[in-house]
Design an enzyme around this catalytic site. Structure first.
Site, PDB file in Angstrom:
ATOM      1  N   LYS A   2      -0.002  -8.549  -2.288  1.00  0.00           N
ATOM      2  CA  LYS A   2       0.191  -8.801  -0.864  1.00  0.00           C
ATOM      3  C   LYS A   2      -0.272  -7.590  -0.073  1.00  0.00           C
ATOM      4  CE  LYS A   2       2.167 -11.708   2.011  1.00  0.00           C
ATOM      5  NZ  LYS A   2       0.873 -11.686   2.683  1.00  0.00           N
ATOM      6  N   LYS A  26       6.006  -0.498  -1.462  1.00  0.00           N
ATOM      7  CA  LYS A  26       6.771  -1.148  -0.385  1.00  0.00           C
ATOM      8  C   LYS A  26       7.367  -2.477  -0.849  1.00  0.00           C
ATOM      9  CE  LYS A  26       5.432  -0.810   3.957  1.00  0.00           C
ATOM     10  NZ  LYS A  26       4.749  -1.035   5.247  1.00  0.00           N
ATOM     11  N   LYS A  38      -4.873  -4.696  -0.239  1.00  0.00           N
ATOM     12  CA  LYS A  38      -5.306  -4.359   1.120  1.00  0.00           C
ATOM     13  C   LYS A  38      -6.758  -4.777   1.251  1.00  0.00           C
ATOM     14  CE  LYS A  38      -3.469  -2.536   4.788  1.00  0.00           C
ATOM     15  NZ  LYS A  38      -2.092  -2.798   5.208  1.00  0.00           N
ATOM     16  N   THR A 121       8.811  -7.200  11.840  1.00  0.00           N
ATOM     17  CA  THR A 121       8.783  -5.759  11.545  1.00  0.00           C
ATOM     18  C   THR A 121       9.775  -5.026  12.442  1.00  0.00           C
ATOM     19  OG1 THR A 121       6.465  -6.012  10.943  1.00  0.00           O
ATOM     20  CG2 THR A 121       7.272  -3.778  11.161  1.00  0.00           C
ATOM     21  N   ASN A 152       3.313  -4.527  19.087  1.00  0.00           N
ATOM     22  CA  ASN A 152       4.217  -5.532  18.522  1.00  0.00           C
ATOM     23  C   ASN A 152       5.504  -4.889  17.998  1.00  0.00           C
ATOM     24  OD1 ASN A 152       5.222  -6.780  15.789  1.00  0.00           O
ATOM     25  ND2 ASN A 152       4.448  -8.495  16.956  1.00  0.00           N
ATOM     26  N   SER A 280       6.851 -12.151   5.580  1.00  0.00           N
ATOM     27  CA  SER A 280       5.631 -12.739   5.012  1.00  0.00           C
ATOM     28  C   SER A 280       5.954 -13.444   3.696  1.00  0.00           C
ATOM     29  CB  SER A 280       4.574 -11.658   4.758  1.00  0.00           C
ATOM     30  OG  SER A 280       3.736 -11.525   5.877  1.00  0.00           O
TER      31      SER A 280
END
Length: 347
Positions: A2, A26, A38, A121, A152, A280
């Site tokens: 991810k 993470k 990524k 987030t 955001n 997510s």
């Protein structure tokens, strides 16, 4: 695996590899069943028209459609990309593999995106802050906050802290910074930003130089903009008691040492901004099940994950007598190492 796809002029393989590794830790800290990934395209999305961005995204998807997959690699938005980008990837991927809503997360809700993903987030930052303050015998409503960045993450964090009774004294973005020692009216500030595109000129506070925002008197400092903003030159000037890293890598290793000596508690990015990847994961789960949750369920589950991760993190810190960053990496790397050993991959 991810991780986000970023459209930015400075994208290069080293940065992508480093960020993918960071995602590995993470996801392990959040205890969600992914490795790190990524991706990116070196471009300036601000200079491209919508149709150029669409063509770029679709051709990119054509090139990588056999590298990504619902159970191999699930992209998400990052710098310079958004739910629309994810919609184009979903559509292009589906041309090759049939309709596959779980191929990307951070999609528009109309195409199988999760409720609560937009705020995730920022909401994760709130839950992380709550967990830390509770541990310290304090409440969110008793503290004063300064937030660098009002995109955001920064704007949602400010809004949610405001709703919990926290006093957000100052906020900055690329246009400037505003301060109000009695606390900014965040909903009014958000309306102003929607209208004008930035915090500059907000009537409910005084304009200040954005460069001093990190060094203001406050209880909790939340860098929610760029990486590397706290370094050996300026970390000594931080007056906050707590730094909650909403941005990726806002504190460099030199600053970490300086802040530790001053007794400032830093909650690291690999934990504090994990709300986005956690929701997510919830979106992916909903897509695979074909069963969507309501927003309260998403927020409830996010809170459970963030609180559990905090407890795991705190346990590691006690066991190894170390700070939160060392504890977080120890937790993440240990989980990956354990899985590696159990699968018989040890070198």
């Amino acid at each position: 695996m991810k991780g986000g796809i970023r459209y930015h002029p400075e994208v290069d393989p080293d940065e992508v590899n480093a960020l993918a590794q960071l995602m590995t830790w993470k996801t392990a800290i959040a205890n969600i069943p992914y490795g790190g990934a990524k991706g990116g395209i070196g471009c300036n999305p601000r200079e491209l028209s919508t149709s150029e961005l669409e063509r770029l995204t679709r051709v990119f998807t054509q090139k990588i459609h056999d590298l990504i997959g619902v159970h191999t690699d699930v992209p998400a938005p990052d710098m310079g990309t958004n739910p629309q980008t994810m919609a184009w990837i979903l559509d292009e991927y589906s041309k090759f593999h049939g309709y596959s809503p779980a191929i990307v997360t951070g999609k528009p809700v109309d195409l199988g995106g999760s409720l609560g993903r937009d705020a995730a987030t920022g909401r994760g930052v709130l839950y992380a802050t709550e967990a830390l303050l509770k541990d310290e015998g304090k409440a969110v409503s008793d503290q004063t906050y300064v937030i660098q960045g009002f995109g955001n993450v920064g704007s949602w964090t400010a809004r949610l802290l405001f709703e919990k009774g926290g006093k957000v004294k100052a906020v900055s973005d690329i246009t400037g910074a505003v301060v109000n020692s009695a606390g900014l009216d965040i909903p009014a500030l958000q309306k102003h930003v929607e209208k004008t595109g930035g915090v500059k000129g907000f009537a409910g506070g005084d304009a200040i130089d954005a460069s001093v925002i990190l060094f203001m008197e406050c209880d909790v400092l939340i860098p929610a903009a760029l990486g590397g903003v706290l370094n050996k030159e300026n970390a000594g000037e931080v007056k906050a008691k707590y730094v909650i890293e909403a941005a990726n890598h806002p504190t460099d290793p030199d600053a970490d040492e300086i802040l530790a000596k001053k007794g400032v508690i830093v909650l690291p990015d690999v934990y504090a901004n994990g709300g986005g990847v956690t929701v997510s994961y919830f979106e992916w789960v909903q897509n695979i099940q074909g069963f969507m949750w309501d927003e309260d369920k998403v927020n409830e589950e996010l809170k459970r994950y963030m609180e559990k991760a905090y407890r795991d993190l705190k346990d590691k810190c006690k066991t190894h007598e170390c700070n939160f960053r060392m504890g977080a990496f120890t937790l993440g790397i240990n989980r990956v190492a354990r899985a590696t050993l159990l699968r018989g991959w040890e070198a």
